[in-house]
Design an enzyme around this catalytic site. Sequence first.
Site, PDB file in Angstrom:
ATOM      1  N   ASP A 108      15.686 -60.140   0.098  1.00 54.85           N
ATOM      2  CA  ASP A 108      15.890 -58.849   0.770  1.00 54.85           C
ATOM      3  C   ASP A 108      14.931 -57.761   0.283  1.00 54.85           C
ATOM      4  OD1 ASP A 108      17.162 -58.705  -1.720  1.00 54.85           O
ATOM      5  OD2 ASP A 108      19.099 -58.095  -0.918  1.00 54.85           O
ATOM      6  N   GLN A 152      19.405 -62.158  -2.652  1.00 57.65           N
ATOM      7  CA  GLN A 152      18.699 -63.166  -3.441  1.00 57.65           C
ATOM      8  C   GLN A 152      19.655 -63.960  -4.341  1.00 57.65           C
ATOM      9  OE1 GLN A 152      15.123 -60.236  -4.553  1.00 57.65           O
ATOM     10  NE2 GLN A 152      14.651 -62.392  -4.866  1.00 57.65           N
ATOM     11  N   HIS A 153      19.135 -65.052  -4.880  1.00 60.79           N
ATOM     12  CA  HIS A 153      19.690 -65.790  -6.021  1.00 60.79           C
ATOM     13  C   HIS A 153      20.939 -66.630  -5.765  1.00 60.79           C
ATOM     14  CE1 HIS A 153      17.017 -63.038  -8.008  1.00 60.79           C
ATOM     15  NE2 HIS A 153      17.816 -62.004  -7.863  1.00 60.79           N
TER      16      HIS A 153
HETATM   17  O1  LIG Z   1      19.935 -59.560  -7.018  1.00 62.26           O
HETATM   18  C1  LIG Z   1      19.243 -58.840  -6.319  1.00 62.26           C
HETATM   19  C2  LIG Z   1      17.773 -58.772  -6.493  1.00 62.26           C
HETATM   20  O2  LIG Z   1      17.333 -59.426  -7.646  1.00 62.26           O
HETATM   21  C3  LIG Z   1      19.903 -58.031  -5.249  1.00 62.26           C
HETATM   22  O3  LIG Z   1      19.034 -57.080  -4.703  1.00 62.26           O
HETATM   23  C4  LIG Z   1      20.435 -58.934  -4.190  1.00 62.26           C
HETATM   24  O4  LIG Z   1      19.307 -59.424  -3.482  1.00 62.26           O
HETATM   25  C5  LIG Z   1      21.467 -58.266  -3.311  1.00 62.26           C
HETATM   26  O5  LIG Z   1      21.043 -57.142  -2.627  1.00 62.26           O
HETATM   27  P1  LIG Z   1      22.023 -56.200  -1.769  1.00 62.26           P
HETATM   28  O6  LIG Z   1      22.770 -57.085  -0.830  1.00 62.26           O
HETATM   29  O7  LIG Z   1      22.897 -55.491  -2.719  1.00 62.26           O
HETATM   30  O8  LIG Z   1      21.099 -55.246  -1.046  1.00 62.26           O
END
Ligand SMILES: O=C(CO)[C@@H](O)[C@H](O)COP(=O)(O)O
Length: 479
Positions: free
Chosen positions: A238, A71-72
């Site tokens: 995700d 995300q983000h």
């Molecule tokens: O920043 C967040 C959710 O807010 C993280 O969950 C990212 O979405 C990355 O996830 P991974 O790649 O570490 O599973």
Amino acid sequence: MTLVAGVDSSTQSCKVVVRDAQTGELVRQGRARHPEGTEVHPHHWWDALQAAIADAGGLDDVEAISVGGQQHGMVVLDADGEVVREALLWNDTRSAQAARDLISELGDGDVTVGAQAWADAIGSVPVASLTITKLRWLRDAEPENAARVAAVALPHDWLTWKLAGGMAEVGFDGLITDRSDASGTGYWSPFTEDYRTDLLEMALGSVPRLPRVLAANEAGPVAPAFAKKPVLGPGAGDNAAAALALGLLPGDVAVSLGTSGVVSAISAAPIADGTGLVTGFADATGSYLPLAVTLNASRVLDAACRMLGVDHPGLSELALSAPAGADGLVHVPYLEGERTPNKPMSTGALHGMRLANTTPAHVARAAVEGMLCSLADGIDAMRAVGVPVERVFLIGGGAQSEAVRRIIPSIMGVDVQVPTPGEYVADGAARQAAWVLSGQDAPPSWSASSDAEVMTGEPTPVVREQYAAARDLTVDRPA
Ligand SMILES: O=C(CO)[C@@H](O)[C@H](O)COP(=O)(O)O
Ligand SMILES: Nc1ncnc2c1ncn2[C@@H]1O[C@H](COP(=O)(O)OP(=O)(O)O)[C@@H](O)[C@H]1O
């Protein structure tokens, strides 16, 4: 057999699963690594997606594809659809000051008022992870790049757009996303289900094109490069994709140990936590997905392996040979700074060192316990905002650690279900793809988590108590 594909473009790698749309049966899968770093050119994700698709035997026989992803991340495009600069990832903390500025501005200088105002507006209090803070950083640090921004997308939006043929095939009208990932931008409201372009303008100084937010089962454009011209689903963040794969219900909590440590839960109502510990995101179905997210999870174990010169099974063996609480040795795992609690410049630490506990076994145990305690704090934060915690599921790469699986119930104080190891984010995306293809109101009844091992253990509150005593005794990283 009708086939669908799901993608997880995660922080460390790209994974592709191909499943039977009717039964959910896994037919084949592939993966490819991403480069290291918190600033990554999106073309690396595209290359990894191509490699993962090839590793999965291609997608010429699939009829729908959905992309889930980290995300983000800020993907900025110019008027020609070209990437303006490297994407800043969710775990890049350079926009920490921008987050503070945005909070202060919305509160007219009062940060407590500002934090609650943001939570009431977009469900979350800005921290360096959220896209909106990265856009403010861009405006301040790279005004010439900010001036070139014609469209902003998230990693999963951009990859979906590339699969649709990008600028040449669909133009910016073909940029799509879903409510789960949109809710992590900081300029989409889970209360009104709409973009808050006023807040986006406040951050960036302009309002570029944004992806259209599709309904959970709405079809986007097709992917013309594959033989059957599969339809593209809206995709998802995700954590929302994993929740869809697990079929989470209210009362269920998923703990994901990827690069990030994530505590997520399904909620029937949106959350507005002005403390910022819980972010009020949306899920990929029409409900809500409050999260508590740390910057430090599976890589804490990777770092412990490096420190001790062992592999993951070796680390587990060491950790399980030391007593609960590691005889007072406490590892505060803020190795990348931290997001929950919001301490972006903090560093990790080992506290309580004595001659008797400075053994590899104690150091290994403390690393596992410290990482799990930071997530247990996240579960407490969920309960504090009224999210029920009845069943806990453990997923993500770090769930492969035997020590994690055996120690987590004692630290969380609840039984923990460990579904069969798998790619739950990609599986959730595949389930969404099957849903889009079906045209039904509800997702297909298959979910990817068939069996779960239930881990039990006597609670060890002393581990949390000694962690709580050490947690705030960390120093800031030099800027
Ligand atoms: O920043 C967040 C959710 O807010 C993280 O969950 C990212 O979405 C990355 O996830 P991974 O790649 O570490 O599973
Ligand atoms: N046996 C294991 N024990 C502990 N951690 C493991 C094991 N196997 C893989 N991992 C960890 O899983 C992590 C990757 O998990 P993943 O969920 O794919 O991350 P992300 O979603 O952030 O890309 C790596 O940091 C890796 O060290």
